[in-house]
Design an enzyme around this catalytic site. Structure first.
Site, PDB file in Angstrom:
ATOM      1  N   ASP A   1      56.393  38.029  52.282  1.00 29.58           N
ATOM      2  CA  ASP A   1      57.037  36.807  51.804  1.00 29.58           C
ATOM      3  C   ASP A   1      58.556  36.873  51.929  1.00 29.58           C
ATOM      4  OD1 ASP A   1      54.523  35.994  51.104  1.00 29.58           O
ATOM      5  OD2 ASP A   1      54.949  35.700  48.974  1.00 29.58           O
TER       6      ASP A   1
ATOM      7  N   HIS B   1      57.113  42.132  50.420  1.00 30.73           N
ATOM      8  CA  HIS B   1      58.276  41.320  50.782  1.00 30.73           C
ATOM      9  C   HIS B   1      59.070  42.019  51.877  1.00 30.73           C
ATOM     10  CE1 HIS B   1      57.202  39.881  46.750  1.00 30.73           C
ATOM     11  NE2 HIS B   1      57.739  38.741  47.103  1.00 30.73           N
TER      12      HIS B   1
END
Length: 322
Positions: free
Chosen positions: A40, A200
């Site tokens: 993400d 992430h």
């Protein structure tokens, strides 16, 4: 003891569990033995390093990107094409990383269409998969996303890497591997289980240290890496996208899919004044997808399902003792 009655009660408990479970919360793959590795909040400045690692490990991932990250830096915009060329899937993480549940449906559409427009400009694709920041997409939000032809993507395994950026790299990796080790390494079975794994790409330790450790743990357990398209079985991109499917079939050995799906909503919506604005300056957006809020939501769902089973068991035992 009335064993047929007990079995019937257990069956009812299973049905109750299924009804209580949120069908819109897509957090597992359709086939066991698969893991969708997702990143993400990018494209970030460590993207080239991450792509090099994934190429070396022969792993295809799915990148839930932010529109504001694409627009704030030409190098980050160029990363989209690099990811596609490497065979990875691109997906939407909205434009500003705002809370969709606190937005009007018009602003929700704007968050998606702004990101889709800039992705199409730089990479020729409009993603059919989205992930809500912090997992915040209630029933009204899901309705909007479905009307736009989107798959609302969640997760069931989280590195929580965003929480540990202030620690030393060694400590951060150790903390980030806690759920991986507990839920996947020690307590899962590739014959029955699957995972959508959240990480992430904007945190240096996560790219340079954690990602490889995660990949090695998943492979050592016997799972296969898949993209979200392979995980869920629905095409990666909306109609009008100019690249083919990044993931042929539900598994790497499967048959090819078309790679596009016709949206049911408008392909684009105007940017409305007064809506969420991108910061345009921060390398890392405020908040993070794997926040404790979502862990609590997952735990709550587990408690509810456990309660359904408990009620079934109590009913069965009570009847058997009559």
């Amino acid at each position: 003891m009335k064993f047929p009655t007990i079995l019937s009660a257990l069956a009812l408990a299973t049905v109750a569990t299924a009804l209580i479970d949120d069908a819109t919360r897509i957090d597992t793959c359709t086939q066991p033995g698969t893991v969708a590795l997702t990143f993400d909040d990018g494209p970030g400045k460590f993207n080239d390093q991450l792509l090099a690692l994934l190429a070396r490990k022969n792993v295809k991932a799915t990148f839930f990107v932010l529109g504001m990250m694409i627009d704030q830096d030409p190098a980050q915009a160029a990363a989209l094409k690099k990811m596609l060329d490497a065979g990875h899937q691109l997906a939407s993480h909205t434009y500003t990383h705002g809370n969709l549940d606190k937005m009007t449906d018009v602003d929700q559409r704007t968050e998606i269409t702004r990101t889709a427009d800039t992705m199409f400009k730089h990479a020729g694709v409009r993603p059919a998969y989205m992930r809500a920041p912090e997992g915040n997409c209630n029933e009204a939000c899901v309705k909007v996303m479905n009307e736009m032809g989107l798959v609302v993507s969640h997760w069931n395994l989280d590195t929580h890497d965003w929480q540990y950026t202030a620690l030393s790299p060694d400590d951060a990796v150790t903390k980030s591997m806690v759920d991986i080790n507990r839920d996947l390494v020690n307590n899962s079975n590739p014959a029955t289980d699957s995972f959508i794994l959240l990480e992430h790409e904007i945190h240096q330790f996560s790219v340079e240290r954690l990602a490889e450790k995660v990949i090695d743990a998943v492979l050592a357990k016997g799972y296969k890496f898949v993209t979200m398209e392979q995980c869920i079985g629905k095409p990666a991109y909306l109609a009008g996208s100019t690249v083919p499917s990044v993931a042929p079939g539900p598994l790497p050995s499967g048959n090819s899919t078309s790679g596009v799906v016709a949206p049911t909503g408008s392909p684009s919506a105007p940017v409305v004044s007064g809506g969420p604005k991108p910061s345009g300056t921060a390398a890392a957006p405020a908040g993070a997808s794997g926040s404790p809020i979502n862990k609590n939501q997952n735990n709550a769902a587990g408690f509810v399902k456990a309660g359904a089973w408990a009620m079934g068991l109590v009913a069965a035992v009570g009847y058997a003792l009559i």
